[in-house]
Motif scaffolding. Structure first.
Motif, PDB file in Angstrom:
ATOM      1  N   LYS A 121       0.841  -1.198   0.000  1.00  0.00           N
ATOM      2  CA  LYS A 121       0.000   0.000   0.000  1.00  0.00           C
ATOM      3  C   LYS A 121       0.877   1.250   0.000  1.00  0.00           C
ATOM      4  O   LYS A 121       0.598   2.217  -0.714  1.00  0.00           O
ATOM      5  CB  LYS A 121      -0.918   0.002   1.228  1.00  0.00           C
ATOM      6  N   PHE A 122       1.944   1.235   0.787  1.00  0.00           N
ATOM      7  CA  PHE A 122       2.872   2.360   0.911  1.00  0.00           C
ATOM      8  C   PHE A 122       3.422   2.742  -0.464  1.00  0.00           C
ATOM      9  O   PHE A 122       3.333   3.894  -0.894  1.00  0.00           O
ATOM     10  CB  PHE A 122       3.994   1.940   1.865  1.00  0.00           C
ATOM     11  N   VAL A 123       3.957   1.775  -1.201  1.00  0.00           N
ATOM     12  CA  VAL A 123       4.539   2.050  -2.522  1.00  0.00           C
ATOM     13  C   VAL A 123       3.450   2.397  -3.530  1.00  0.00           C
ATOM     14  O   VAL A 123       3.581   3.339  -4.318  1.00  0.00           O
ATOM     15  CB  VAL A 123       5.396   0.859  -3.003  1.00  0.00           C
ATOM     16  N   VAL A 135       0.792   1.399  -9.834  1.00  0.00           N
ATOM     17  CA  VAL A 135       1.632   0.213 -10.002  1.00  0.00           C
ATOM     18  C   VAL A 135       1.093  -0.820  -9.029  1.00  0.00           C
ATOM     19  O   VAL A 135       1.089  -0.608  -7.829  1.00  0.00           O
ATOM     20  CB  VAL A 135       3.138   0.498  -9.777  1.00  0.00           C
ATOM     21  N   GLY A 136       0.612  -1.901  -9.559  1.00  0.00           N
ATOM     22  CA  GLY A 136      -0.072  -2.879  -8.741  1.00  0.00           C
ATOM     23  C   GLY A 136      -1.565  -2.752  -8.934  1.00  0.00           C
ATOM     24  O   GLY A 136      -2.045  -1.996  -9.782  1.00  0.00           O
ATOM     25  N   LYS A 137      -2.302  -3.515  -8.120  1.00  0.00           N
ATOM     26  CA  LYS A 137      -3.747  -3.576  -8.314  1.00  0.00           C
ATOM     27  C   LYS A 137      -4.438  -3.758  -6.975  1.00  0.00           C
ATOM     28  O   LYS A 137      -4.064  -4.624  -6.185  1.00  0.00           O
ATOM     29  CB  LYS A 137      -4.064  -4.773  -9.219  1.00  0.00           C
ATOM     30  N   LEU A 176       2.304  -5.748  -7.560  1.00  0.00           N
ATOM     31  CA  LEU A 176       3.329  -4.814  -8.018  1.00  0.00           C
ATOM     32  C   LEU A 176       4.370  -5.551  -8.864  1.00  0.00           C
ATOM     33  O   LEU A 176       4.753  -5.087  -9.934  1.00  0.00           O
ATOM     34  CB  LEU A 176       4.013  -4.120  -6.833  1.00  0.00           C
ATOM     35  N   TRP A 177       4.825  -6.716  -8.373  1.00  0.00           N
ATOM     36  CA  TRP A 177       5.857  -7.481  -9.082  1.00  0.00           C
ATOM     37  C   TRP A 177       5.413  -7.811 -10.510  1.00  0.00           C
ATOM     38  O   TRP A 177       6.187  -7.730 -11.446  1.00  0.00           O
ATOM     39  CB  TRP A 177       6.192  -8.757  -8.319  1.00  0.00           C
ATOM     40  N   HIS A 178       4.147  -8.189 -10.666  1.00  0.00           N
ATOM     41  CA  HIS A 178       3.643  -8.616 -11.979  1.00  0.00           C
ATOM     42  C   HIS A 178       3.056  -7.472 -12.805  1.00  0.00           C
ATOM     43  O   HIS A 178       2.539  -7.708 -13.897  1.00  0.00           O
ATOM     44  CB  HIS A 178       2.587  -9.718 -11.795  1.00  0.00           C
ATOM     45  N   HIS A 179       3.165  -6.241 -12.312  1.00  0.00           N
ATOM     46  CA  HIS A 179       2.575  -5.113 -13.029  1.00  0.00           C
ATOM     47  C   HIS A 179       3.229  -4.958 -14.404  1.00  0.00           C
ATOM     48  O   HIS A 179       4.451  -4.893 -14.510  1.00  0.00           O
ATOM     49  CB  HIS A 179       2.724  -3.819 -12.219  1.00  0.00           C
ATOM     50  N   PRO A 180       2.429  -4.911 -15.481  1.00  0.00           N
ATOM     51  CA  PRO A 180       2.992  -4.930 -16.838  1.00  0.00           C
ATOM     52  C   PRO A 180       3.839  -3.712 -17.204  1.00  0.00           C
ATOM     53  O   PRO A 180       4.652  -3.796 -18.129  1.00  0.00           O
ATOM     54  CB  PRO A 180       1.757  -5.029 -17.739  1.00  0.00           C
TER      55      PRO A 180
END
Length: 193
Positions: A121-123, A135-137, A176-180
Motif C-alpha cells: 500500500k505504501f509504494v 503500479v499494482g492492483k 506490483l511485481w507482476h505489473h505490466p
C-alpha cells in the motif's frame, strides 16, 4: 566508510522486492502466488548506500538498501522500474510524498482503506498520489484468494480470528511485481520470476 558497489545503477522510484521469512509473510507469498512478500522504494543515496522508504512492522521508516536486503531470505531480492523513465520532476514528486507517510503503524490486517500502512500500500500510494500512476492492483480478499485454489484458508481464518474479511480491499507485493508497466532491472537469484 566505503561506498557500497552494486552490480547496477539504481534510480529514485525503483521498487525493491524481498522475501521475509516469518510465517505470516510466507503465507502472503503463498496466497498471492509470488516469491516476494515485501517491497520498498528507492528515495535517494547517502553517499555510501541507497536509501529505501518502506512500511514495516511496527512503523513505516527509511533504511539503507543493504539493511533492507539483509532482512530477506537468503538475501533474495529483485528490482523493477517503470518502463517509461521518470523525469527529475516525477522523482522529486515521489520523494516529496514520503515524509507524511513515515512513522505510521503497520496494518497486519492489510486493509487498504485503513489509515495505517503496509508495504505494498505504501509504494502503491506513493506512485498513485505523486504521479497518478497505479503500479499494482487493488483487489478484495475474495479476488485474491479466489485466484489460488491452494490458498491456506485455515491460516487466514486463524489470522483474522475466525472470519476472513472477503470484501476487504488490499494490494499485494505480487500485484506490483507482476505489473505490466514495470521492467525487471535486477534479480539476485535465478528462481525469481
Amino acid at each position: 566508510m566505503t561506498k557500497i558497489n552494486y552490480p547496477y545503477d539504481l534510480e529514485v522510484g525503483d521498487i525493491i522486492f524481498t522475501s521475509i521469512g516469518n510465517e505470516l509473510f510466507r503465507q502472503i507469498a503463498s496466497a498471492s502466488l509470488c516469491w516476494s512478500n515485501h517491497v520498498g522504494m528507492i528515495i535517494g543515496h547517502n553517499g555510501e548506500d541507497y536509501l529505501i522508504a518502506e512500511s514495516r512492522i511496527p512503523l513505516s521508516t527509511t533504511t539503507t538498501l543493504s539493511r533492507f536486503i539483509s532482512r530477506s531470505n537468503n538475501n533474495r531480492y529483485g528490482i523493477r522500474r517503470l518502463a517509461t523513465p521518470l523525469t527529475t520532476e516525477q522523482k522529486l514528486a515521489l520523494v516529496s510524498q514520503v515524509p507524511t507517510r513515515l512513522n505510521k503503524l503497520y496494518h497486519t490486517g492489510f486493509d487498504y482503506d485503513s489509515s495505517r500502512q503496509f508495504c505494498s500500500k505504501f509504494v502503491f500510494e506513493l506512485y498513485d498520489t505523486a504521479l497518478n500512476i497505479q503500479v499494482g492492483k487493488k483487489e478484495t480478499f475474495q479476488e485474491l484468494l479466489g485466484k489460488n485454489p491452494n490458498a491456506k484458508l485455515n491460516f487466514w481464518k486463524f489470522w483474522f480470528i475466525g472470519q476472513i474479511p472477503w470484501e476487504r480491499t488490499t494490494v499485494t507485493p505480487a500485484s506490483l511485481w507482476h505489473h505490466p508497466e514495470l521492467s525487471l532491472i535486477y534479480r539476485s537469484h535465478e528462481d525469481i520470476h
